[in-house]
Design a protein around this motif. Structure first.
Motif, PDB file in Angstrom:
ATOM      1  N   GLU A 100      -3.004  -0.283   6.539  1.00  0.00           N
ATOM      2  CA  GLU A 100      -3.285  -1.165   7.669  1.00  0.00           C
ATOM      3  C   GLU A 100      -3.862  -0.428   8.871  1.00  0.00           C
ATOM      4  O   GLU A 100      -4.270  -1.067   9.855  1.00  0.00           O
TER       5      GLU A 100
ATOM      6  N   ARG B 280       3.033   3.497   2.719  1.00  0.00           N
ATOM      7  CA  ARG B 280       1.900   3.029   1.923  1.00  0.00           C
ATOM      8  C   ARG B 280       1.260   1.800   2.567  1.00  0.00           C
ATOM      9  O   ARG B 280       0.033   1.676   2.621  1.00  0.00           O
ATOM     10  N   ARG B 281       2.072   0.915   3.064  1.00  0.00           N
ATOM     11  CA  ARG B 281       1.540  -0.291   3.705  1.00  0.00           C
ATOM     12  C   ARG B 281       0.923   0.026   5.065  1.00  0.00           C
ATOM     13  O   ARG B 281      -0.188  -0.415   5.378  1.00  0.00           O
TER      14      ARG B 281
ATOM     15  N   VAL C 278      -6.332   0.852  -1.778  1.00  0.00           N
ATOM     16  CA  VAL C 278      -4.922   1.075  -1.464  1.00  0.00           C
ATOM     17  C   VAL C 278      -4.718   2.514  -1.018  1.00  0.00           C
ATOM     18  O   VAL C 278      -5.556   3.387  -1.254  1.00  0.00           O
TER      19      VAL C 278
END
Length: 408
Positions: A385, A380-381, A318
């Motif tokens: 990605e 964060r996403r 993450v």
């Protein structure tokens, strides 16, 4: 029945290992050793809400007492581990020896000390544990002139708490700006100005000389240029170092000032794991193992360790993220800053709500947000990605950051 999993350190990460093991179906014994005599607690509120009296101990506990009983976690309070014998597969705690099948080292970090003349005077503190905060609160009740040595997150959070209580606060920082290794200059300068508006004073490029005292108690701070700053008490916040006292004799491979681990939290010795502040781990955004002192990092590593112990795939990597609360500011960081990144301002610092976006060749690598939680969550996403941004759209605070992604 095999020997239990033993966890040294009832930190965020240590407690999460126990919780995740049970969530994933682990049925064997779990023993969690804690050097402290209170239930494990959240550390971030210590310098803020707990210190200010806005939250009590029950409100900052990681888990209530029923959790440990219901999940069959043998939590041993006030029982520090004093030595590890890897050959025998045992630890020696204050209460005696304990065998283990798997060992998790979650000993965290300790404050870096300032061994300057006068460092042993009464009225000089560090901030790491609940007992540290209790000592600080007692001293603050009588103090008016407070000096903070170090303009890092802990020091600035404490400064905001002390300033709100009406204290005279001075921050001494060795570098020319605040948080230069953590934040873009735009954000660091904004935080400095916000503190200054709350009457916090700063000394930059300041070289510390000594603590001055009278009758064994701190009375002032003296800088190398002769500046003397009155001080009823001082907080030393000059960073932390991995707590390696137990690990040092074990022959574990070290890196970046901590115990080197892989993506599963495994050390160089098969049945020994490490996590959190004490561990140097691979990172989604870095080429070398690194130590990250954050709750998120410890919790994510704990989940990976639990999965590996049970022979299950580790969770996906993450984006590293962090936060700090100062006054009514929530500063959130996603990703890792790069010196070669292009910075794009999104929002208005004068409105106390903005983000600084960092990209390399259009690829998002970090976002630093002040009172813009939606930007942080999107970042964060998107960083995970590997998203590329249209910077003209990203600079428009009225456009959701998710809508600024370039279509492939």
């Amino acid at each position: 029945m095999s020997a239990p999993v033993v966890i040294i350190g009832a930190s965020h990460g240590g407690v999460q290992v126990a919780a995740s093991l049970r969530q994933l179906g682990f049925e064997e014994e779990i023993i969690l050793f804690s050097a402290e005599n209170v239930l494990p607690y959240h550390r971030p509120p210590l310098s803020k809400a707990y210190l200010a009296g806005e939250k009590d101990l029950d409100q900052i506990l990681l888990k209530g007492p029923a959790f440990y009983e219901d999940h069959r976690v043998d939590l041993r309070l006030a029982d520090p581990v004093e030595a590890i014998d890897l050959a025998a597969g045992r630890v020696r705690a204050r209460s005696g020896e304990q065998a283990f099948s798997k060992l998790v080292i979650a000993t965290g970090s300790r404050p870096r000390l300032l061994k300057a003349p006068g460092h042993d005077l009464r009225g000089i503190f560090t901030l790491r544990t609940l007992s540290d905060v209790h000592a600080l609160k007692e001293a603050m009740a009588e103090a008016q002139d407070i000096v903070i040595v170090g303009g890092g997150f802990i020091g600035l959070e404490f400064a905001s708490t002390a300033a709100k209580l009406g204290k005279t606060v001075t921050v001494i920082e060795a570098r020319e700006k605040l948080l230069m290794r953590s934040l873009p200059a735009t954000v660091g300068d904004f935080i400095r100005a916000y503190h200054a508006a709350h009457n916090v004073r700063f000394h930059f490029n300041a070289h510390f000389a000594e603590f001055e005292g009278e009758s064994g108690r701190l009375r002032a701070i003296r800088l190398a240029d002769g500046t003397r700053i009155p001080a009823d008490m001082a907080l030393v916040g000059i960073g932390g170092e991995a707590e390696l006292t137990l690990a040092a004799p074990l022959g574990l491979k070290l890196a970046a000032g901590g115990i080197e681990v892989d993506e599963f939290g495994r050390t160089s010795i098969g049945n020994v794991y490490a996590l959190g502040d004490v561990a140097a781990a691979p990172n989604l955004l870095a080429s070398e193992p690194m130590r990250l002192e954050s709750v998120q990092n410890a919790v994510d590593q704990a989940k990976a360790i639990a999965a590996h112990i049970l022979g299950q795939p580790a969770p996906a990597p993450v984006t590293p993220w962090f936060w700090t609360d100062q006054y009514d500011l929530k500063v959130q960081m996603a990703g890792l800053s790069r010196p070669d990144a292009v910075q794009t301002l999104r929002g208005d610092p004068d409105a106390n709500a903005f983000s600084v976006i960092e990209t390399i060749d259009g690829k998002l690598v970090a976002v630093f947000s002040v009172n813009r939680a939606a930007d942080h969550m999107a970042a964060r996403r998107l960083i995970a990605e590997g998203a590329f941004l249209d910077l003209s759209l990203a600079a428009d605070a009225g456009v959701p950051l998710m809508k600024a992604v370039k279509s492939s």
